[in-house]
Every structure is written in C-alpha cells, then in structure tokens.
Design a protein around this motif. Structure first.
Motif, PDB file in Angstrom:
ATOM      1  N   ARG A 109       0.821  -1.217   0.000  1.00 41.27           N
ATOM      2  CA  ARG A 109       0.000   0.000   0.000  1.00 41.27           C
ATOM      3  C   ARG A 109       0.853   1.265   0.000  1.00 41.27           C
ATOM      4  NH1 ARG A 109      -3.157  -1.960  -2.519  1.00 41.27           N
ATOM      5  NH2 ARG A 109      -4.483  -3.594  -1.707  1.00 41.27           N
ATOM      6  N   GLN A 112       2.196   1.763  -3.381  1.00 42.00           N
ATOM      7  CA  GLN A 112       1.083   2.192  -4.236  1.00 42.00           C
ATOM      8  C   GLN A 112       0.753   3.669  -4.026  1.00 42.00           C
ATOM      9  OE1 GLN A 112      -2.783   0.375  -3.418  1.00 42.00           O
ATOM     10  NE2 GLN A 112      -2.795  -0.331  -5.540  1.00 42.00           N
ATOM     11  N   GLU A 113       0.600   4.062  -2.769  1.00 39.28           N
ATOM     12  CA  GLU A 113       0.262   5.453  -2.464  1.00 39.28           C
ATOM     13  C   GLU A 113       1.418   6.382  -2.802  1.00 39.28           C
ATOM     14  OE1 GLU A 113      -2.013   8.560  -1.603  1.00 39.28           O
ATOM     15  OE2 GLU A 113      -2.763   6.505  -1.402  1.00 39.28           O
ATOM     16  N   THR A 116       1.502   6.842  -6.495  1.00 31.00           N
ATOM     17  CA  THR A 116       0.346   7.655  -6.893  1.00 31.00           C
ATOM     18  C   THR A 116       0.646   9.136  -6.677  1.00 31.00           C
ATOM     19  OG1 THR A 116      -1.236   5.902  -6.390  1.00 31.00           O
ATOM     20  CG2 THR A 116      -2.081   8.152  -6.422  1.00 31.00           C
ATOM     21  N   ASN A 117       1.261   9.458  -5.546  1.00 32.34           N
ATOM     22  CA  ASN A 117       1.653  10.847  -5.286  1.00 32.34           C
ATOM     23  C   ASN A 117       2.687  11.332  -6.292  1.00 32.34           C
ATOM     24  OD1 ASN A 117      -0.071  11.074  -3.121  1.00 32.34           O
ATOM     25  ND2 ASN A 117       1.505  10.822  -1.561  1.00 32.34           N
ATOM     26  N   SER A 162      -2.736  14.878  -1.099  1.00 33.36           N
ATOM     27  CA  SER A 162      -1.404  14.307  -0.925  1.00 33.36           C
ATOM     28  C   SER A 162      -1.085  14.166   0.555  1.00 33.36           C
ATOM     29  CB  SER A 162      -0.348  15.171  -1.624  1.00 33.36           C
ATOM     30  OG  SER A 162      -0.320  16.478  -1.075  1.00 33.36           O
ATOM     31  N   GLY A 165      -2.899  11.220   1.954  1.00 24.08           N
ATOM     32  CA  GLY A 165      -2.244   9.962   1.593  1.00 24.08           C
ATOM     33  C   GLY A 165      -1.050   9.673   2.474  1.00 24.08           C
TER      34      GLY A 165
END
Length: 218
Positions: A109, A112-113, A116-117, A162, A165
């Motif tokens: 995770r 992934q995060e 993504t950022n 952001s 997250g």
C-alpha cells in the motif's frame, strides 16, 4: 481508497438510481425512450462493476497471496511505469517474503500510495523503489526526482489529498509498529522511508536454539 469509492462508485450508483426512477415513470406512461435509458443504465452498471472490481483488487490483490510481495510489486510498478511514463527502478530483498500477511500489505500500500503521489503531484521523470532487509527490520524507500515541497507546510487534512495519503501511510505503519519518515526539498524531489521491525525466521531459530551438549568423548 475511501475517497475513490465515495466519489466514483457513489456518483455512478446515484446516477443509476435516478435513471431507474425515470424508467419507472416512463414505463407507467407510453414507454417512449425506454431503450436509450436502459442502454445508458447498462453502461453505468458496467463502469461501476469495473470500478468496484478494480478497487477490490487494490484493497487486497490476489497476486500478493498467490505469488508473493516481490512479484506483486514488480507487476504493479511495471503497470505504473507504462501508464504514467515515469521510469521506476525497483529492487527488493527476497527476505521480505518471510513477513506475515499484514506487513506485506502495508508495504504494498505504501508503494502504491507513494507512486500515486509521484504521478499526481511530483511531476517526476524517475522514481526508485527499494525494499531491503536490515539489522533493524525491513526498510522501504520510495524516492522521486520531482518538484518536491516543504513538508512543514503540507496540510494533513482532507483538503490536501497528498497530505491525506501521507497520513494514511503513517497510520498503516503504526498498525505494524513501523516507523515513517518523509524527506522533501523544493526542486530536489521527495523520499519516503518506512521501517518495519522484523527478524528473519532463520535468525529467530538461531537465537532460540539452545546449545547442544557435546556428546563426543575423547
């Protein structure tokens, strides 16, 4: 993930509900225009099913259980690089496969995060994901060469996606007694560091093993 489920799936389901209501009203009259409304409703249903499937996969990818963390990360990073054009260097220590299910999910995770950022906010061309075993545990690094920012000015609230997250990453790590560190400088990129306490099984066995008596006599 909760924001995505609320925004995308929630809106689609609301639209489906409205269309079905219109369908009921028209059916009670002449039946004019039913075909178009039904077709639109079916399209919305297909999109919603796809989104639910995608979000469900992202919540707990089956590949993580079936093939292991390293392969799951490699697959995700390859898909991410193809989708975004960001070149990602990935390295992982096989020792991470000795982690239990929950820490593996946390690492997945965070990667992934973090990526993504990178794609949404960093404007980076390159990134690096490294997972390695250290004396203190499993250390994860997600680093990019993007625009960077001043961490002290980041708003950790729902107003700043952001920041939300990053806060989620920290909370995930807290559940497995991990540590979270964020380093960023404007114009010099961002580095996310995570450390999960862990002792490989072979070391545990050695530390718990009692010395055997010497049965050999001269």
């Amino acid at each position: 993930m909760s924001h995505e489920l609320h925004d995308e799936v929630g809106q689609a389901l609301t639209a489906i509900s409205v269309n079905l209501q219109l369908l009921k009203q028209k059916a009670a009259k002449v039946g004019k225009g039913l075909d178009a409304i039904v077709a639109e409703t079916q399209t919305l249903l297909e999109q919603t099913m796809y989104n639910v499937h995608r979000f469900s996969y992202e919540l707990r990818p089956a590949m993580l259980d079936d093939l292991g963390l390293v392969i799951a990360l490699r697959w995700y990073i390859k898909a991410f690089a193809k989708r975004t054009g960001v070149k990602v260097n990935f390295r992982a220590d096989p020792a991470v496969e000795q982690l239990t299910s929950e820490p593996k999910t946390v690492i997945y995770r965070i990667v992934q995060e973090g990526l993504t950022n990178v794609s949404k906010y960093a404007a980076a061309s390159r990134a690096e994901v490294i997972v390695r075993s250290t004396n203190n545990g499993i250390r994860l690094m997600v680093k990019d060469d993007g625009r960077g920012f001043e961490p002290d000015k980041l708003e950790m609230s729902s107003k700043d996606r952001s920041g939300l997250g990053l806060m989620g990453m920290e909370e995930r790590l807290r559940l497995v007694n991990g540590q979270f560190t964020l380093k960023s400088t404007p114009g010099k990129g961002t580095t996310i560091l995570a450390l999960i306490p862990f002792k490989p099984n072979n070391e545990k066995l050695r530390s718990n093993e009692k010395p055997r008596p010497n049965l050999c006599k001269k």
